[in-house]
Design a protein around this motif. Structure first.
Motif, short mmCIF file in Angstrom:
data_model
loop_
_atom_site.label_atom_id
_atom_site.label_comp_id
_atom_site.label_asym_id
_atom_site.label_seq_id
_atom_site.Cartn_x
_atom_site.Cartn_y
_atom_site.Cartn_z
N HIS A 23 0.85 -1.20 0.00
CA HIS A 23 0.00 0.00 0.00
C HIS A 23 0.88 1.25 0.00
O HIS A 23 1.54 1.55 0.99
CB HIS A 23 -0.91 -0.01 1.24
CG HIS A 23 -1.91 1.11 1.25
ND1 HIS A 23 -3.04 1.06 2.04
CD2 HIS A 23 -1.97 2.27 0.59
CE1 HIS A 23 -3.74 2.17 1.86
NE2 HIS A 23 -3.11 2.93 0.98
N HIS A 25 1.56 5.32 -2.28
CA HIS A 25 1.13 6.29 -3.30
C HIS A 25 2.36 6.94 -3.92
O HIS A 25 2.62 8.11 -3.72
CB HIS A 25 0.19 7.31 -2.66
CG HIS A 25 -1.02 6.67 -2.05
ND1 HIS A 25 -2.19 6.50 -2.75
CD2 HIS A 25 -1.22 6.09 -0.84
CE1 HIS A 25 -3.07 5.87 -1.98
NE2 HIS A 25 -2.50 5.60 -0.81
N HIS A 60 -4.81 6.17 -5.56
CA HIS A 60 -6.24 6.36 -5.25
C HIS A 60 -7.09 6.30 -6.50
O HIS A 60 -6.72 6.84 -7.55
CB HIS A 60 -6.46 7.74 -4.62
CG HIS A 60 -6.00 7.84 -3.21
ND1 HIS A 60 -6.60 7.18 -2.17
CD2 HIS A 60 -4.99 8.55 -2.66
CE1 HIS A 60 -5.97 7.46 -1.04
NE2 HIS A 60 -4.98 8.30 -1.30
N GLU A 98 -6.01 1.71 -4.89
CA GLU A 98 -6.79 1.71 -3.65
C GLU A 98 -8.17 2.24 -4.03
O GLU A 98 -8.32 3.44 -4.31
CB GLU A 98 -6.13 2.61 -2.60
CG GLU A 98 -6.93 2.73 -1.31
CD GLU A 98 -6.23 3.60 -0.26
OE1 GLU A 98 -5.33 4.39 -0.61
OE2 GLU A 98 -6.61 3.48 0.92
N HIS A 153 -6.57 -0.07 5.84
CA HIS A 153 -6.54 0.55 7.19
C HIS A 153 -7.87 0.58 7.93
O HIS A 153 -8.39 1.67 8.23
CB HIS A 153 -5.93 1.96 7.12
CG HIS A 153 -6.30 2.77 5.90
ND1 HIS A 153 -7.58 3.12 5.59
CD2 HIS A 153 -5.52 3.30 4.92
CE1 HIS A 153 -7.59 3.83 4.47
NE2 HIS A 153 -6.35 3.95 4.04
N ASP A 211 1.31 2.77 3.44
CA ASP A 211 0.47 3.89 3.00
C ASP A 211 1.32 5.16 2.81
O ASP A 211 0.88 6.27 3.08
CB ASP A 211 -0.67 4.15 3.99
CG ASP A 211 -1.88 4.83 3.35
OD1 ASP A 211 -1.79 5.16 2.15
OD2 ASP A 211 -2.88 5.03 4.05
N HIS A 213 2.90 8.32 1.41
CA HIS A 213 2.57 9.36 0.44
C HIS A 213 3.78 10.27 0.17
O HIS A 213 3.83 10.97 -0.83
CB HIS A 213 1.43 10.26 0.96
CG HIS A 213 0.07 9.63 0.90
ND1 HIS A 213 -0.31 8.58 1.69
CD2 HIS A 213 -1.00 9.93 0.13
CE1 HIS A 213 -1.57 8.26 1.41
NE2 HIS A 213 -2.02 9.07 0.48
FE FE2 Z 1 -3.71 4.85 0.83
#
Ligand code: FE2
Length: 247
Positions: A23, A25, A60, A98, A153, A211, A213
Protein backbone atom coordinates in the motif's frame (compact mmCIF):
# COMPACT_ATOMS: atom_id res chain seq x y z
CA UNK A 1 37.03 -4.42 19.09
CA UNK A 2 37.97 -1.68 21.55
CA UNK A 3 37.20 -1.81 25.22
CA UNK A 4 34.50 0.85 24.92
CA UNK A 5 32.61 -1.09 22.27
CA UNK A 6 30.99 -3.20 24.98
CA UNK A 7 29.14 -0.08 26.12
CA UNK A 8 27.69 0.52 22.68
CA UNK A 9 24.05 -0.26 22.24
CA UNK A 10 23.14 -3.47 20.50
CA UNK A 11 22.93 -2.80 16.81
CA UNK A 12 19.48 -1.61 15.77
CA UNK A 13 17.33 -2.94 12.98
CA UNK A 14 17.30 -0.71 9.96
CA UNK A 15 15.18 -2.80 7.62
CA UNK A 16 11.63 -4.10 7.69
CA UNK A 17 10.95 -7.75 8.45
CA UNK A 18 9.01 -8.15 5.17
CA UNK A 19 10.10 -7.09 1.71
CA UNK A 20 6.82 -6.59 -0.10
CA UNK A 21 5.03 -3.26 0.14
CA UNK A 22 1.29 -3.55 -0.52
CA UNK A 23 0.00 0.00 0.00
CA UNK A 24 1.69 3.19 -1.19
CA UNK A 25 1.13 6.29 -3.30
CA UNK A 26 4.41 6.58 -5.14
CA UNK A 27 3.35 6.87 -8.78
CA UNK A 28 3.97 10.40 -10.07
CA UNK A 29 1.22 12.96 -10.44
CA UNK A 30 -1.97 10.90 -10.29
CA UNK A 31 -3.12 11.22 -6.68
CA UNK A 32 -2.17 12.98 -3.43
CA UNK A 33 1.08 11.02 -3.15
CA UNK A 34 4.19 11.75 -5.19
CA UNK A 35 3.75 14.93 -7.30
CA UNK A 36 6.48 14.21 -9.86
CA UNK A 37 8.79 11.53 -11.18
CA UNK A 38 11.92 12.78 -9.37
CA UNK A 39 10.07 12.49 -6.04
CA UNK A 40 8.86 9.02 -7.01
CA UNK A 41 12.39 7.82 -7.79
CA UNK A 42 13.56 9.15 -4.44
CA UNK A 43 10.72 7.39 -2.62
CA UNK A 44 11.60 4.10 -4.30
CA UNK A 45 15.24 4.49 -3.25
CA UNK A 46 14.23 5.22 0.33
CA UNK A 47 11.96 2.19 0.37
CA UNK A 48 14.82 0.09 -0.95
CA UNK A 49 16.95 1.28 1.96
CA UNK A 50 14.24 0.02 4.32
CA UNK A 51 14.52 -3.46 2.80
CA UNK A 52 11.62 -3.30 0.34
CA UNK A 53 12.24 -5.39 -2.79
CA UNK A 54 8.76 -5.60 -4.30
CA UNK A 55 6.18 -2.85 -4.43
CA UNK A 56 2.49 -2.96 -5.23
CA UNK A 57 1.49 0.63 -5.98
CA UNK A 58 -2.01 1.57 -4.87
CA UNK A 59 -2.91 4.92 -6.37
CA UNK A 60 -6.24 6.36 -5.25
CA UNK A 61 -9.26 5.71 -7.37
CA UNK A 62 -11.92 8.00 -5.97
CA UNK A 63 -15.00 9.55 -7.51
CA UNK A 64 -14.55 13.23 -8.49
CA UNK A 65 -11.15 13.57 -6.74
CA UNK A 66 -8.94 10.95 -8.40
CA UNK A 67 -10.80 9.26 -11.22
CA UNK A 68 -7.91 7.05 -12.22
CA UNK A 69 -8.22 4.14 -14.63
CA UNK A 70 -5.88 1.24 -15.43
CA UNK A 71 -4.62 3.46 -18.26
CA UNK A 72 -3.74 6.56 -16.18
CA UNK A 73 -2.06 4.28 -13.65
CA UNK A 74 -0.06 2.37 -16.25
CA UNK A 75 1.04 5.61 -17.89
CA UNK A 76 2.34 6.96 -14.58
CA UNK A 77 4.10 3.66 -14.01
CA UNK A 78 5.77 3.78 -17.44
CA UNK A 79 7.17 7.23 -16.60
CA UNK A 80 8.52 5.99 -13.28
CA UNK A 81 9.92 2.78 -14.75
CA UNK A 82 11.83 4.68 -17.41
CA UNK A 83 13.35 6.98 -14.78
CA UNK A 84 14.26 4.06 -12.50
CA UNK A 85 15.89 2.18 -15.38
CA UNK A 86 17.82 5.26 -16.38
CA UNK A 87 19.26 5.49 -12.87
CA UNK A 88 19.78 1.76 -12.60
CA UNK A 89 17.42 1.40 -9.64
CA UNK A 90 16.23 -2.19 -9.37
CA UNK A 91 12.77 -2.67 -7.96
CA UNK A 92 10.00 -5.07 -8.82
CA UNK A 93 6.80 -3.06 -9.18
CA UNK A 94 3.23 -4.19 -9.74
CA UNK A 95 0.62 -1.50 -10.34
CA UNK A 96 -2.73 -1.66 -8.62
CA UNK A 97 -5.05 0.76 -6.87
CA UNK A 98 -6.79 1.71 -3.65
CA UNK A 99 -10.45 1.72 -4.57
CA UNK A 100 -12.79 3.97 -2.63
CA UNK A 101 -16.14 2.26 -2.36
CA UNK A 102 -18.36 4.62 -4.36
CA UNK A 103 -20.35 4.87 -7.61
CA UNK A 104 -17.19 5.27 -9.68
CA UNK A 105 -15.84 1.98 -8.32
CA UNK A 106 -19.15 0.22 -9.00
CA UNK A 107 -18.87 1.38 -12.60
CA UNK A 108 -15.29 0.15 -12.93
CA UNK A 109 -16.44 -3.23 -11.61
CA UNK A 110 -19.35 -3.32 -14.03
CA UNK A 111 -17.16 -2.50 -17.02
CA UNK A 112 -14.41 -4.87 -15.90
CA UNK A 113 -11.95 -2.02 -15.70
CA UNK A 114 -10.10 -3.00 -12.53
CA UNK A 115 -6.41 -3.25 -11.79
CA UNK A 116 -6.09 -5.81 -8.98
CA UNK A 117 -3.04 -7.06 -7.06
CA UNK A 118 -1.36 -10.23 -8.25
CA UNK A 119 -3.56 -13.21 -7.29
CA UNK A 120 -6.63 -10.98 -7.68
CA UNK A 121 -6.59 -9.32 -4.30
CA UNK A 122 -8.27 -5.93 -4.45
CA UNK A 123 -7.64 -3.09 -2.03
CA UNK A 124 -10.79 -1.20 -1.01
CA UNK A 125 -11.33 1.71 1.34
CA UNK A 126 -14.12 3.57 3.09
CA UNK A 127 -14.34 7.32 3.33
CA UNK A 128 -12.99 8.56 6.68
CA UNK A 129 -16.30 10.32 7.33
CA UNK A 130 -18.70 7.43 7.01
CA UNK A 131 -18.70 3.78 5.99
CA UNK A 132 -19.91 2.67 2.59
CA UNK A 133 -23.53 1.80 3.23
CA UNK A 134 -23.54 -1.51 1.35
CA UNK A 135 -20.07 -2.74 2.22
CA UNK A 136 -21.12 -6.33 2.94
CA UNK A 137 -22.95 -6.65 -0.38
CA UNK A 138 -19.95 -5.20 -2.19
CA UNK A 139 -17.56 -7.64 -0.49
CA UNK A 140 -19.88 -10.44 -1.50
CA UNK A 141 -20.04 -9.24 -5.13
CA UNK A 142 -16.26 -8.93 -5.38
CA UNK A 143 -15.84 -12.43 -4.04
CA UNK A 144 -18.38 -13.75 -6.54
CA UNK A 145 -16.28 -12.21 -9.30
CA UNK A 146 -13.22 -14.07 -8.06
CA UNK A 147 -11.52 -11.22 -6.17
CA UNK A 148 -10.35 -11.29 -2.58
CA UNK A 149 -11.10 -7.90 -1.06
CA UNK A 150 -8.63 -6.34 1.34
CA UNK A 151 -9.95 -3.49 3.46
CA UNK A 152 -7.33 -0.74 3.68
CA UNK A 153 -6.54 0.55 7.19
CA UNK A 154 -9.72 -0.61 8.96
CA UNK A 155 -8.28 0.76 12.21
CA UNK A 156 -8.51 4.31 10.83
CA UNK A 157 -12.30 4.26 10.43
CA UNK A 158 -12.96 5.62 13.91
CA UNK A 159 -16.74 5.44 13.42
CA UNK A 160 -16.32 1.64 13.62
CA UNK A 161 -14.57 1.85 16.99
CA UNK A 162 -17.87 2.19 18.83
CA UNK A 163 -19.19 -1.02 17.29
CA UNK A 164 -16.09 -3.19 16.89
CA UNK A 165 -18.18 -6.25 16.10
CA UNK A 166 -18.41 -4.88 12.55
CA UNK A 167 -14.74 -5.81 12.15
CA UNK A 168 -15.42 -9.41 13.01
CA UNK A 169 -18.41 -9.46 10.67
CA UNK A 170 -16.44 -8.10 7.71
CA UNK A 171 -13.59 -10.47 8.46
CA UNK A 172 -15.95 -13.43 8.70
CA UNK A 173 -17.40 -12.32 5.37
CA UNK A 174 -14.04 -13.05 3.79
CA UNK A 175 -12.61 -9.54 3.68
CA UNK A 176 -8.93 -9.42 4.64
CA UNK A 177 -7.52 -6.51 6.61
CA UNK A 178 -4.49 -4.38 5.80
CA UNK A 179 -3.32 -2.36 8.77
CA UNK A 180 -1.06 0.65 8.35
CA UNK A 181 2.45 0.52 9.75
CA UNK A 182 1.94 4.22 10.48
CA UNK A 183 -1.07 3.30 12.65
CA UNK A 184 0.87 0.67 14.59
CA UNK A 185 3.69 3.16 15.17
CA UNK A 186 1.36 5.84 16.50
CA UNK A 187 1.71 8.32 13.63
CA UNK A 188 -2.05 9.02 13.72
CA UNK A 189 -4.27 9.21 16.83
CA UNK A 190 -3.75 7.11 19.94
CA UNK A 191 -7.07 5.29 19.49
CA UNK A 192 -6.05 4.34 15.94
CA UNK A 193 -2.81 2.85 17.26
CA UNK A 194 -4.68 0.94 19.98
CA UNK A 195 -7.16 -0.47 17.48
CA UNK A 196 -4.35 -1.53 15.11
CA UNK A 197 -2.60 -3.42 17.91
CA UNK A 198 -5.87 -4.97 19.05
CA UNK A 199 -6.45 -6.30 15.55
CA UNK A 200 -2.94 -7.68 15.46
CA UNK A 201 -3.39 -9.37 18.84
CA UNK A 202 -6.74 -10.78 17.68
CA UNK A 203 -5.13 -12.34 14.59
CA UNK A 204 -7.12 -10.17 12.19
CA UNK A 205 -4.23 -8.61 10.27
CA UNK A 206 -3.61 -10.11 6.83
CA UNK A 207 -1.25 -7.45 5.54
CA UNK A 208 0.79 -4.56 6.84
CA UNK A 209 1.18 -1.61 4.49
CA UNK A 210 2.99 1.67 4.84
CA UNK A 211 0.47 3.89 3.00
CA UNK A 212 3.46 6.07 2.13
CA UNK A 213 2.57 9.36 0.44
CA UNK A 214 5.85 11.24 1.01
CA UNK A 215 9.34 11.01 2.50
CA UNK A 216 8.11 12.27 5.88
CA UNK A 217 6.18 9.01 6.22
CA UNK A 218 9.30 7.01 5.36
CA UNK A 219 11.39 8.94 7.86
CA UNK A 220 8.85 8.15 10.57
CA UNK A 221 8.90 4.44 9.70
CA UNK A 222 12.71 4.37 9.63
CA UNK A 223 12.81 5.71 13.16
CA UNK A 224 10.12 3.30 14.30
CA UNK A 225 12.10 0.33 12.99
CA UNK A 226 14.82 1.04 15.55
CA UNK A 227 12.46 0.90 18.55
CA UNK A 228 11.87 -1.90 20.99
CA UNK A 229 8.17 -1.81 20.19
CA UNK A 230 8.97 -2.62 16.58
CA UNK A 231 10.62 -5.86 17.70
CA UNK A 232 7.38 -6.82 19.39
CA UNK A 233 5.57 -6.07 16.15
CA UNK A 234 7.96 -8.29 14.25
CA UNK A 235 7.05 -11.23 16.50
CA UNK A 236 3.31 -10.54 16.53
CA UNK A 237 3.08 -10.06 12.76
CA UNK A 238 5.21 -13.02 11.73
CA UNK A 239 2.30 -14.55 9.77
CA UNK A 240 1.32 -11.61 7.58
CA UNK A 241 0.82 -12.38 3.91
CA UNK A 242 2.93 -9.61 2.30
CA UNK A 243 5.79 -11.84 1.22
CA UNK A 244 3.51 -14.70 0.22
CA UNK A 245 1.91 -12.90 -2.73
CA UNK A 246 3.06 -14.44 -6.01
CA UNK A 247 3.99 -11.71 -8.47
FE1 FE2 B 1 -3.71 4.85 0.83
Amino acid sequence: MGIFDIFKKKEHNTTLFYDTEVHCHILPGIDDGSPDVATSVNLVKLMQEMGIRRIITTSHVTESTFENTPETIRNAYDTLRAALDKEGVEMEIHTSAEYRMDEYFLNQIKTNNLLPFPEDFILIENSFLQPYWEIKELIFDLKMKGYTPILAHPERYTYYHKTPKIYKELHDYGCLFQVNLLSLSGYYHREVKDMAWKMLNDGMVGFIGSDIHNSRHIQHIKEYITTREYRKLEEKAANILNNKIQF
